[in-house]
Design an enzyme around this catalytic site. Structure first.
Site, PDB file in Angstrom:
ATOM      1  N   LYS A 175     -12.684  69.128  29.937  1.00 46.98           N
ATOM      2  CA  LYS A 175     -14.085  69.022  29.449  1.00 46.98           C
ATOM      3  C   LYS A 175     -13.863  68.088  28.286  1.00 46.98           C
ATOM      4  O   LYS A 175     -13.412  68.335  27.216  1.00 46.98           O
ATOM      5  CB  LYS A 175     -14.456  70.496  29.060  1.00 46.98           C
ATOM      6  CG  LYS A 175     -16.103  70.286  29.244  1.00 46.98           C
ATOM      7  CD  LYS A 175     -16.810  71.109  28.197  1.00 46.98           C
ATOM      8  CE  LYS A 175     -16.765  70.880  26.695  1.00 46.98           C
ATOM      9  NZ  LYS A 175     -17.602  69.803  26.256  1.00 46.98           N
ATOM     10  N   GLU A 251      -5.290  72.196  18.466  1.00 50.78           N
ATOM     11  CA  GLU A 251      -5.257  71.313  17.365  1.00 50.78           C
ATOM     12  C   GLU A 251      -6.520  70.963  16.616  1.00 50.78           C
ATOM     13  O   GLU A 251      -7.417  70.617  17.300  1.00 50.78           O
ATOM     14  CB  GLU A 251      -4.774  69.995  18.104  1.00 50.78           C
ATOM     15  CG  GLU A 251      -3.281  70.072  18.747  1.00 50.78           C
ATOM     16  CD  GLU A 251      -2.694  68.595  19.437  1.00 50.78           C
ATOM     17  OE1 GLU A 251      -3.558  67.624  19.331  1.00 50.78           O
ATOM     18  OE2 GLU A 251      -1.513  68.961  19.691  1.00 50.78           O
ATOM     19  N   CYS A 285      -8.771  63.625  12.466  1.00 53.56           N
ATOM     20  CA  CYS A 285      -8.332  64.589  11.968  1.00 53.56           C
ATOM     21  C   CYS A 285      -7.262  64.345  11.059  1.00 53.56           C
ATOM     22  O   CYS A 285      -7.121  65.239  10.115  1.00 53.56           O
ATOM     23  CB  CYS A 285      -7.663  65.550  13.147  1.00 53.56           C
ATOM     24  SG  CYS A 285      -6.592  64.572  14.045  1.00 53.56           S
ATOM     25  N   GLU A 379     -13.632  69.513   5.140  1.00 52.60           N
ATOM     26  CA  GLU A 379     -13.442  68.154   6.191  1.00 52.60           C
ATOM     27  C   GLU A 379     -14.708  67.474   6.218  1.00 52.60           C
ATOM     28  O   GLU A 379     -15.652  67.891   6.962  1.00 52.60           O
ATOM     29  CB  GLU A 379     -12.765  68.584   7.515  1.00 52.60           C
ATOM     30  CG  GLU A 379     -12.638  67.374   8.344  1.00 52.60           C
ATOM     31  CD  GLU A 379     -12.180  67.855   9.747  1.00 52.60           C
ATOM     32  OE1 GLU A 379     -12.481  68.724  10.583  1.00 52.60           O
ATOM     33  OE2 GLU A 379     -10.940  67.151  10.209  1.00 52.60           O
TER      34      GLU A 379
HETATM   35  P1  NDP Z   1     -15.940  70.662  18.140  1.00 47.21           P
HETATM   36  O1  NDP Z   1     -15.036  71.847  17.855  1.00 47.21           O
HETATM   37  O2  NDP Z   1     -17.148  70.496  17.903  1.00 47.21           O
HETATM   38  O3  NDP Z   1     -15.768  70.331  19.865  1.00 47.21           O
HETATM   39  C1  NDP Z   1     -14.410  70.090  20.643  1.00 47.21           C
HETATM   40  C2  NDP Z   1     -14.713  70.293  21.946  1.00 47.21           C
HETATM   41  O4  NDP Z   1     -15.032  71.733  21.923  1.00 47.21           O
HETATM   42  C3  NDP Z   1     -16.054  69.539  22.537  1.00 47.21           C
HETATM   43  O5  NDP Z   1     -15.621  69.331  23.918  1.00 47.21           O
HETATM   44  C4  NDP Z   1     -16.850  70.722  22.428  1.00 47.21           C
HETATM   45  O6  NDP Z   1     -18.158  70.713  23.249  1.00 47.21           O
HETATM   46  C5  NDP Z   1     -16.128  71.892  22.876  1.00 47.21           C
HETATM   47  N1  NDP Z   1     -16.720  73.095  22.405  1.00 47.21           N
HETATM   48  C6  NDP Z   1     -17.593  73.440  21.408  1.00 47.21           C
HETATM   49  N2  NDP Z   1     -17.748  74.722  21.457  1.00 47.21           N
HETATM   50  C7  NDP Z   1     -17.019  75.356  22.179  1.00 47.21           C
HETATM   51  C8  NDP Z   1     -16.769  76.619  22.855  1.00 47.21           C
HETATM   52  N3  NDP Z   1     -17.501  77.642  22.234  1.00 47.21           N
HETATM   53  N4  NDP Z   1     -15.756  77.136  23.807  1.00 47.21           N
HETATM   54  C9  NDP Z   1     -15.308  76.000  24.193  1.00 47.21           C
HETATM   55  N5  NDP Z   1     -15.484  74.601  24.129  1.00 47.21           N
HETATM   56  C10 NDP Z   1     -16.507  74.404  22.982  1.00 47.21           C
HETATM   57  O7  NDP Z   1     -15.074  69.208  17.476  1.00 47.21           O
HETATM   58  P2  NDP Z   1     -15.635  67.612  17.588  1.00 47.21           P
HETATM   59  O8  NDP Z   1     -15.770  67.173  18.995  1.00 47.21           O
HETATM   60  O9  NDP Z   1     -16.667  67.613  16.541  1.00 47.21           O
HETATM   61  O10 NDP Z   1     -14.430  67.043  17.025  1.00 47.21           O
HETATM   62  C11 NDP Z   1     -14.075  66.934  15.723  1.00 47.21           C
HETATM   63  C12 NDP Z   1     -13.049  67.867  15.380  1.00 47.21           C
HETATM   64  O11 NDP Z   1     -11.875  67.648  15.805  1.00 47.21           O
HETATM   65  C13 NDP Z   1     -12.647  67.641  13.751  1.00 47.21           C
HETATM   66  O12 NDP Z   1     -12.433  68.970  13.029  1.00 47.21           O
HETATM   67  C14 NDP Z   1     -11.228  66.920  13.882  1.00 47.21           C
HETATM   68  O13 NDP Z   1     -10.376  67.478  12.623  1.00 47.21           O
HETATM   69  C15 NDP Z   1     -10.652  67.863  14.985  1.00 47.21           C
HETATM   70  N6  NDP Z   1      -9.704  66.932  15.466  1.00 47.21           N
HETATM   71  C16 NDP Z   1      -8.318  67.548  15.479  1.00 47.21           C
HETATM   72  C17 NDP Z   1      -7.189  66.679  15.972  1.00 47.21           C
HETATM   73  C18 NDP Z   1      -5.743  67.358  16.019  1.00 47.21           C
HETATM   74  O14 NDP Z   1      -4.974  66.794  16.609  1.00 47.21           O
HETATM   75  N7  NDP Z   1      -5.656  68.335  15.064  1.00 47.21           N
HETATM   76  C19 NDP Z   1      -7.413  65.391  16.504  1.00 47.21           C
HETATM   77  C20 NDP Z   1      -8.834  65.107  16.507  1.00 47.21           C
HETATM   78  C21 NDP Z   1      -9.837  65.844  16.222  1.00 47.21           C
HETATM   79  P3  NDP Z   1     -19.271  70.191  22.679  1.00 47.21           P
HETATM   80  O15 NDP Z   1     -19.177  68.588  22.444  1.00 47.21           O
HETATM   81  O16 NDP Z   1     -20.707  70.152  23.722  1.00 47.21           O
HETATM   82  O17 NDP Z   1     -19.805  70.747  21.527  1.00 47.21           O
END
Ligand code: NDP
Length: 481
Positions: A175, A251, A285, A379
């Site tokens: 997803k 992550e 991130c 962040e």
């Molecule tokens: P989100 O947590 O908002 O979303 C990540 C994914 O989870 C999206 O596909 C989102 O869908 C989905 N999602 C949201 N809510 C749920 C739920 N309740 N159940 C299942 N899936 C869900 O993160 P962002 O997309 O905004 O990405 C940015 C974040 O990711 C930052 O905090 C960044 O630091 C972190 N990140 C961490 C990395 C690492 O390797 N540690 C690498 C890259 C980013 P939808 O888009 O529809 O909300």
């Protein structure tokens, strides 16, 4: 307008109820594609396809070499269609096309090649026992893997999850984030073209909370969930997975510290520090968003750092000369803008930066932020850095570790002993010394504290995406002559 469907069981399909949503190009600020809006029923359909492919299909039974050939073919196709894939991520989330082309696409192909070869060449333990037995390990595919990805490095992070899962014989439901549906869809199509059997890689589009994403985390037929995203979302995913005892790899977010000592190579420290916090418009991130510079070089460093930040070409991400594009969406732009506008009230001075054209935030450098300032503690996920001076090594390490996050840290020094000493003292999953973002896919990748649970990469991915099994065998003594 372009239409982006799901890819389920080898077919490109609409949602069962025909619902769609729009994907907005953050540079033009206009919708550029319609996307199938998946809900719980579409998630259920995809898990059913993956389950069937795993339980009765050829993929888990194929052997590493044959699977590897197909994954290498997929990597070939990613390279061949690199232009289309790079443009998809750039149009969806504003990443400069030069970065998408030079980094995201080649790294995505490399993810597939690396994990295909790693699985094929992986060795298990063989344990001869004193009792006349021997024990050995087998790494059997875990089953159905749900991979949930963020929008900042869409294709690259999706392949980082999908590649090891597939290489070890699992079937996957991916997803992508709602803001970045396009490259995941192309990946799903290319997987079919490469010869992955139907149901082995499914791509479900849609929202996360209370929608397809959440439904995937609640499905008891899922064997593993690998998630990259915000720490708050990670907690929700973890709670849902706990109900079914589904193992999760998380992550999550970060607030990376970057320590520049007064014996550092200044040019190198400036170059990497710019890269660490302003590449991908800071939507990383791993961003080095807390920069600590030793007092003796503070002014010289800040001058050079500011000049390099001001020299970054900001604007249209499809222009190959652009180094900093818009933020990924209006909501995200407003969030980052509020951080910048609120910084002065938190005691900070804006050395350079601020709002640019459209949803662009120019590289923003802050000094003097208070100890509790939101810009220092939270962040931001934008091109915003807080810079402080320090006097001693101990003070720098304590400041760097003063965060609930622990994804990564950087340090710049020409002193060998200090480099090792400080790397050991920093509370982080990865420490880069005199560089940033250089990866060896065999190394563990993940975070401490609020930055995540578990590690992926090399054997760490193997442990997560398989069920390691111990086989113990008795060796019958030779008959007496
Ligand atoms: P989100 O947590 O908002 O979303 C990540 C994914 O989870 C999206 O596909 C989102 O869908 C989905 N999602 C949201 N809510 C749920 C739920 N309740 N159940 C299942 N899936 C869900 O993160 P962002 O997309 O905004 O990405 C940015 C974040 O990711 C930052 O905090 C960044 O630091 C972190 N990140 C961490 C990395 C690492 O390797 N540690 C690498 C890259 C980013 P939808 O888009 O529809 O909300």
């Amino acid at each position: 307008m372009t239409f982006i469907p799901h890819v389920i069981d080898g077919e490109e399909v609409e949602s069962l109820d025909g619902a769609r949503f729009e994907s907005v190009d953050p540079w033009t600020r206009a919708p550029w594609a319609e996307v199938a809006l998946g809900d719980a029923r579409d998630a259920e359909r995809a898990v059913t396809a993956a389950r069937r492919a795993f339980d009765t299909g050829p993929w888990p039974r194929m052997g590493y070499a044959e699977r590897g050939k197909i994954l290498h073919r997929l990597a070939d196709l990613i390279e061949a269609r690199g232009g289309e894939l790079a443009l998809a991520d750039t149009t969806d989330m504003g990443k400069p096309i030069s970065d998408a082309t030079a980094m995201d696409v080649p790294r995505s192909a490399h993810n597939l090649r690396f994990f295909a070869d790693h699985a094929r060449m992986s060795v298990g333990d063989l344990l001869p026992m004193d009792t006349g037995h021997h024990a050995y390990t087998r790494f059997e595919p875990a089953g159905v893997v749900v991979a949930i990805a963020p929008w900042n490095f869409p294709l690259m992070l999706e392949t980082w999850k999908v590649a090891p899962a597939l290489a070890w014989g699992n079937c996957v439901v991916l997803k992508p984030a709602e803001d970045t549906p396009a490259s995941a869809h192309i990946l799903g199509r290319l997987a079919n073209e490469a010869g992955l059997p139907p149901g082995v890689l499914n791509v479900v589009q849609g929202y996360g909370p209370e929608s397809a994403g959440q439904a995937l985390t609640e499905d008891a037929r899922v064997d593993r969930i690998t998630f990259t995203g915000e720490s708050g979302t990670g907690r929700a995913v973890s709670r849902a997975a706990a109900a079914n005892l589904t193992p999760v790899s998380l992550e999550l977010g970060g607030k990376g510290a970057n320590l520049v000592f007064d014996d550092a190579d200044l040019e190198r420290a400036v170059r990497w520090s710019i890269q660490a916090v302003f590449s991908n418009a800071g939507q990383v991130c791993l961003a080095g968003s807390r920069l600590f510079v030793q007092r003796g070089i503070f002014d010289a460093f800040l001058d050079a750092f500011t000049a390099a930040a001001d020299a970054m070409v900001a604007g249209d991400p499809k222009d190959p000369s652009t180094k900093l594009g818009p933020l990924s969406s209006e909501a995200h732009f407003n969030k980052v803008r509020e951080y910048v506008e609120g910084a002065v009230g938190e005691g900070a001075t804006i050395v350079t930066g601020g709002v640019g054209d459209g949803w662009v935030i120019r590289p923003t450098i802050l000094t003097g932020a208070s100890a509790t300032a939101r810009v220092r503690c939270e962040e931001i996920f934008g091109p915003v850095v807080v810079v402080d001076a320090f006097d001693s090594e101990d003070e720098a390490v304590a400041a760097a570790n003063n965060t609930p996050y622990g994804l990564n840290a950087m340090l710049f020094t020409e002193n060998l002993s200090r480099a090792h000493r400080v790397a050991a003292a920093l509370r982080a999953g990865t420490v880069w010394t005199n560089c940033f973002f250089i990866r060896d896919l065999r190394a563990p990748f993940g975070g401490v504290g609020d930055s995540g649970v578990g590690r992926e990469g090399g054997n760490f991915s193997r442990e997560f995406f398989t069920e390691p099994k111990a086989v113990v065998m008795e060796i019958t003594p030779a008959p007496r002559a």
